[in-house]
Motif scaffolding. Structure first.
Motif, PDB file in Angstrom:
ATOM      1  N   LEU A  69       0.860  -1.105  -0.141  1.00  0.00           N
ATOM      2  CA  LEU A  69      -0.155   0.023   0.081  1.00  0.00           C
ATOM      3  C   LEU A  69       0.892   1.277   0.007  1.00  0.00           C
ATOM      4  CD1 LEU A  69      -2.565  -1.222   2.451  1.00  0.00           C
ATOM      5  CD2 LEU A  69      -2.900  -0.699   0.196  1.00  0.00           C
ATOM      6  N   ILE A  70       1.888   1.165   0.749  1.00  0.00           N
ATOM      7  CA  ILE A  70       2.951   2.367   0.862  1.00  0.00           C
ATOM      8  C   ILE A  70       3.598   2.426  -0.787  1.00  0.00           C
ATOM      9  CG2 ILE A  70       5.139   3.312   1.689  1.00  0.00           C
ATOM     10  CD1 ILE A  70       4.250   1.640   4.303  1.00  0.00           C
ATOM     11  N   GLU A  71       4.181   1.483  -0.999  1.00  0.00           N
ATOM     12  CA  GLU A  71       4.648   1.622  -2.385  1.00  0.00           C
ATOM     13  C   GLU A  71       3.895   2.189  -3.512  1.00  0.00           C
ATOM     14  OE1 GLU A  71       8.073  -1.992  -1.569  1.00  0.00           O
ATOM     15  OE2 GLU A  71       6.064  -2.495  -2.609  1.00  0.00           O
ATOM     16  N   GLY A  87       2.060   6.962  -6.893  1.00  0.00           N
ATOM     17  CA  GLY A  87       1.253   7.990  -7.503  1.00  0.00           C
ATOM     18  C   GLY A  87      -0.236   7.450  -7.438  1.00  0.00           C
ATOM     19  N   TRP A  88      -0.425   6.209  -7.035  1.00  0.00           N
ATOM     20  CA  TRP A  88      -1.687   5.474  -6.986  1.00  0.00           C
ATOM     21  C   TRP A  88      -2.381   6.282  -5.665  1.00  0.00           C
ATOM     22  CZ3 TRP A  88      -3.028   0.086  -8.864  1.00  0.00           C
ATOM     23  CH2 TRP A  88      -2.099  -0.295  -9.734  1.00  0.00           C
ATOM     24  N   ALA A  89      -3.778   6.444  -6.132  1.00  0.00           N
ATOM     25  CA  ALA A  89      -4.868   6.619  -4.963  1.00  0.00           C
ATOM     26  C   ALA A  89      -4.979   5.690  -3.957  1.00  0.00           C
ATOM     27  CB  ALA A  89      -6.076   7.311  -5.374  1.00  0.00           C
ATOM     28  N   TYR A  90      -5.508   5.819  -2.867  1.00  0.00           N
ATOM     29  CA  TYR A  90      -5.802   4.906  -1.503  1.00  0.00           C
ATOM     30  C   TYR A  90      -6.934   5.091  -1.280  1.00  0.00           C
ATOM     31  CZ  TYR A  90      -5.261   3.403   3.254  1.00  0.00           C
ATOM     32  OH  TYR A  90      -5.446   2.936   4.560  1.00  0.00           O
ATOM     33  N   GLN A 105       1.097   3.954  -3.254  1.00  0.00           N
ATOM     34  CA  GLN A 105       0.695   5.373  -2.915  1.00  0.00           C
ATOM     35  C   GLN A 105       1.907   6.215  -3.464  1.00  0.00           C
ATOM     36  OE1 GLN A 105      -1.414   6.595   0.685  1.00  0.00           O
ATOM     37  NE2 GLN A 105      -1.301   4.459   1.188  1.00  0.00           N
ATOM     38  N   GLN A 106       3.245   5.725  -3.120  1.00  0.00           N
ATOM     39  CA  GLN A 106       4.371   6.523  -3.468  1.00  0.00           C
ATOM     40  C   GLN A 106       4.626   6.479  -4.984  1.00  0.00           C
ATOM     41  OE1 GLN A 106       7.253   5.703  -0.042  1.00  0.00           O
ATOM     42  NE2 GLN A 106       6.667   7.834   0.270  1.00  0.00           N
TER      43      GLN A 106
END
Lengths: 115, 115, 115
Positions: free
Chosen positions: C102-104, C109-112, C106-107
């Motif tokens: 989940l961190i990777e 550029g994916w939304a969460y 988001q970093q």
């Protein structure tokens, strides 16, 4: 600062907690003269937060609206509940799909807070 | 990797789940020799996680602290509970507004995990 | 659009709510001919959503899979439950640590979206 909140709960304690967080946030940005854009995306069970009548939290919602917080409801939520927009507070705006809006905002650089 | 966790729940199962996630995360980054910065923002009902005394989870929190996880409590939470900072674990840090901190970190490029 | 969902709840109402959100999201992007990548990270208590047998939601999960939604389970969850991957739907993929993924994302550029 730009932030989009998501709320899906009908529980008054969850809704009150969010309204308190918004109040604290605006106090923080006011004191620091920081510009902030805030949107609250309401979907799932949380639509009662935006009712115009018989809503014990409507005054707090209105105060936040006058302080520039935007309240958005999901069209899918309106449809599935057969809830007419006229039953909601007059400043409520509609987004076609709550999750799509949350994704777009994050990909535009907004922060996300899940309530 | 940079990540900020948010916890607002007083429930020990939710708190234990988060501590387990932090443990698994640090094991993952240790094995890959990946650098990571981790902050845990505690507000709302979750302040009991950081109590110095009569806290069954304090040992797990301390172990994570020694592995460089930062634990931050919200000043608004301290005020509203009339909770003196001295009652919390000695390494706990204070942020003026939890939500503001979560927004700032995300806009600086940190990932966000809601517990 | 790129988005990663996180679900940790075993409750069928929470799982159904997420499946409905995914359905609405794909309808939104289909209508607008918008490309979207969607991943669902399943960990904690939510593993029952991915069972191959005796799972009342498996058909809905399969439909979403055929529409390109990827379902990922955490290796830590498999280990702690002693759950063999063979008991899950055949298209389920494994990530070593749910939170790290989940961190990777988001970093990258994916939304969460936290369910």
């Amino acid at each position: 600062m730009q932030v989009v909140f998501q709320i899906t709960s009908a529980a008054s304690d969850a809704q009150l907690a969010m309204l308190g967080q918004l109040h604290n946030l605006l106090q923080y940005t006011d004191e620091r003269k920081t510009r902030i854009a805030v949107e609250v995306v309401v979907h799932g069970q949380a639509w009662n937060l935006l009712l115009a009548a018989q809503n014990p939290l409507s005054e707090k919602v209105q105060v936040l609206h006058t302080r520039s917080v935007r309240f958005l409801i999901c069209q899918n939520t309106l449809n599935s509940r057969q809830l007419p927009l006229e039953q909601l507070l007059p400043f409520v705006e509609v987004v076609p799909a709550a999750i799509a809006h949350l994704i777009e905002r994050q990909q535009e650089g907004w922060a996300y807070i899940k309530c």
